[in-house]
Design a protein around this motif. Sequence first.
Motif, PDB file in Angstrom:
ATOM      1  N   LYS A  57      45.803  -5.095   1.787  1.00 40.23           N
ATOM      2  CA  LYS A  57      44.704  -6.061   1.705  1.00 40.23           C
ATOM      3  C   LYS A  57      43.609  -5.535   0.779  1.00 40.23           C
ATOM      4  N   ALA A  58      43.243  -4.279   0.936  1.00 38.36           N
ATOM      5  CA  ALA A  58      42.206  -3.696   0.070  1.00 38.36           C
ATOM      6  C   ALA A  58      42.661  -3.715  -1.387  1.00 38.36           C
ATOM      7  N   ARG A  59      43.889  -3.297  -1.640  1.00 32.78           N
ATOM      8  CA  ARG A  59      44.392  -3.278  -3.019  1.00 32.78           C
ATOM      9  C   ARG A  59      44.463  -4.695  -3.600  1.00 32.78           C
ATOM     10  N   THR A  60      44.911  -5.653  -2.804  1.00 34.57           N
ATOM     11  CA  THR A  60      45.002  -7.039  -3.272  1.00 34.57           C
ATOM     12  C   THR A  60      43.619  -7.571  -3.632  1.00 34.57           C
ATOM     13  N   ALA A  61      42.633  -7.316  -2.771  1.00 33.75           N
ATOM     14  CA  ALA A  61      41.268  -7.779  -3.046  1.00 33.75           C
ATOM     15  C   ALA A  61      40.741  -7.179  -4.345  1.00 33.75           C
ATOM     16  N   ARG A  62      41.081  -5.925  -4.611  1.00 36.93           N
ATOM     17  CA  ARG A  62      40.617  -5.288  -5.856  1.00 36.93           C
ATOM     18  C   ARG A  62      41.424  -5.768  -7.060  1.00 36.93           C
ATOM     19  N   PHE A  63      42.723  -5.912  -6.914  1.00 35.69           N
ATOM     20  CA  PHE A  63      43.544  -6.365  -8.045  1.00 35.69           C
ATOM     21  C   PHE A  63      43.072  -7.704  -8.598  1.00 35.69           C
ATOM     22  N   PHE A  64      42.624  -8.588  -7.700  1.00 37.00           N
ATOM     23  CA  PHE A  64      42.251  -9.941  -8.127  1.00 37.00           C
ATOM     24  C   PHE A  64      40.765 -10.239  -7.942  1.00 37.00           C
ATOM     25  N   ASP A  65      40.006  -9.249  -7.481  1.00 36.70           N
ATOM     26  CA  ASP A  65      38.550  -9.360  -7.336  1.00 36.70           C
ATOM     27  C   ASP A  65      38.136 -10.610  -6.582  1.00 36.70           C
ATOM     28  N   MET A  66      38.839 -10.851  -5.494  1.00 29.57           N
ATOM     29  CA  MET A  66      38.504 -11.989  -4.635  1.00 29.57           C
ATOM     30  C   MET A  66      38.964 -11.691  -3.217  1.00 29.57           C
ATOM     31  N   PRO A  67      38.380 -12.373  -2.240  1.00 23.92           N
ATOM     32  CA  PRO A  67      38.861 -12.206  -0.873  1.00 23.92           C
ATOM     33  C   PRO A  67      40.337 -12.586  -0.773  1.00 23.92           C
ATOM     34  N   THR A  68      41.065 -11.829   0.017  1.00 25.32           N
ATOM     35  CA  THR A  68      42.504 -12.089   0.136  1.00 25.32           C
ATOM     36  C   THR A  68      42.794 -13.477   0.698  1.00 25.32           C
ATOM     37  N   GLY A  69      41.931 -13.986   1.547  1.00 22.52           N
ATOM     38  CA  GLY A  69      42.127 -15.328   2.080  1.00 22.52           C
ATOM     39  C   GLY A  69      42.046 -16.393   0.993  1.00 22.52           C
ATOM     40  N   ASN A  70      41.187 -16.197  -0.001  1.00 22.54           N
ATOM     41  CA  ASN A  70      41.094 -17.138  -1.122  1.00 22.54           C
ATOM     42  C   ASN A  70      42.375 -17.123  -1.945  1.00 22.54           C
ATOM     43  N   LEU A  71      42.909 -15.935  -2.165  1.00 23.47           N
ATOM     44  CA  LEU A  71      44.161 -15.817  -2.900  1.00 23.47           C
ATOM     45  C   LEU A  71      45.286 -16.505  -2.117  1.00 23.47           C
ATOM     46  N   GLY A  72      45.238 -16.367  -0.807  1.00 25.55           N
ATOM     47  CA  GLY A  72      46.248 -17.002   0.033  1.00 25.55           C
ATOM     48  C   GLY A  72      46.243 -18.515  -0.080  1.00 25.55           C
ATOM     49  N   GLN A  73      45.067 -19.099  -0.208  1.00 26.81           N
ATOM     50  CA  GLN A  73      44.982 -20.552  -0.360  1.00 26.81           C
ATOM     51  C   GLN A  73      45.656 -21.003  -1.655  1.00 26.81           C
ATOM     52  N   ALA A  74      45.468 -20.232  -2.727  1.00 26.25           N
ATOM     53  CA  ALA A  74      46.049 -20.590  -4.024  1.00 26.25           C
ATOM     54  C   ALA A  74      47.545 -20.292  -4.101  1.00 26.25           C
ATOM     55  N   SER A  75      48.053 -19.512  -3.136  1.00 29.10           N
ATOM     56  CA  SER A  75      49.462 -19.115  -3.199  1.00 29.10           C
ATOM     57  C   SER A  75      50.361 -19.928  -2.265  1.00 29.10           C
ATOM     58  N   GLN A  76      49.848 -20.993  -1.707  1.00 26.36           N
ATOM     59  CA  GLN A  76      50.650 -21.856  -0.845  1.00 26.36           C
ATOM     60  C   GLN A  76      51.652 -22.654  -1.688  1.00 26.36           C
ATOM     61  N   PRO A  77      52.728 -23.135  -1.085  1.00 28.99           N
ATOM     62  CA  PRO A  77      53.697 -23.945  -1.840  1.00 28.99           C
ATOM     63  C   PRO A  77      52.987 -25.072  -2.598  1.00 28.99           C
ATOM     64  N   GLY A  78      53.293 -25.179  -3.856  1.00 37.91           N
ATOM     65  CA  GLY A  78      52.657 -26.162  -4.724  1.00 37.91           C
ATOM     66  C   GLY A  78      51.377 -25.663  -5.365  1.00 37.91           C
ATOM     67  N   GLY A  79      50.875 -24.510  -4.924  1.00 40.54           N
ATOM     68  CA  GLY A  79      49.652 -23.948  -5.479  1.00 40.54           C
ATOM     69  C   GLY A  79      49.895 -23.248  -6.800  1.00 40.54           C
ATOM     70  N   SER A  80      48.823 -23.050  -7.533  1.00 42.93           N
ATOM     71  CA  SER A  80      48.944 -22.446  -8.857  1.00 42.93           C
ATOM     72  C   SER A  80      49.425 -21.001  -8.822  1.00 42.93           C
ATOM     73  N   LEU A  81      49.274 -20.315  -7.699  1.00 39.99           N
ATOM     74  CA  LEU A  81      49.705 -18.917  -7.591  1.00 39.99           C
ATOM     75  C   LEU A  81      50.833 -18.734  -6.570  1.00 39.99           C
ATOM     76  N   TYR A  82      51.606 -19.794  -6.354  1.00 40.12           N
ATOM     77  CA  TYR A  82      52.704 -19.733  -5.400  1.00 40.12           C
ATOM     78  C   TYR A  82      53.606 -18.539  -5.696  1.00 40.12           C
ATOM     79  N   ASN A  83      53.911 -17.757  -4.683  1.00 38.70           N
ATOM     80  CA  ASN A  83      54.766 -16.563  -4.723  1.00 38.70           C
ATOM     81  C   ASN A  83      54.108 -15.327  -5.328  1.00 38.70           C
TER      82      ASN A  83
END
Length: 135
Positions: A57-83
Amino acid sequence: MSITLEQAEQAIKAAQQKSRELGVKMNIAIVDAGANLTAFSRMDDAWLGSIDIAIRKARTARFFDMPTGNLGQASQPGGSLYNIEHSNGGLITFPGGLPLKDGSGKIVGAIGVSGDTVENDHTVAQAGLDALQSA
């Protein structure tokens, strides 16, 4: 500039205090600006499986400079960052990871927390972030 060990320990201490207030046992990881582990705490009897999750979680937040929950929203099926969670050796895309900034707003690291519900993980991570911002 990266987070110092002293700052990382301050964030961990605040996160541990919030964990105790909530009555939960957490794993708390702090990474520096390069996403390298700087400090880690495993509270007594915290889940072993959450050690890796907190660090990711810490590494993910730093890699993308955003809260991990925000990244999770964009990575849902059909989202721009899916997978996206399959990149970078495996990311965590649910709440509990937050970027850490210095007084000028520059990201100096990140905190990742795991050991209970994602809501409590996020609350505990936020306590660590708040401790740094108030210092």
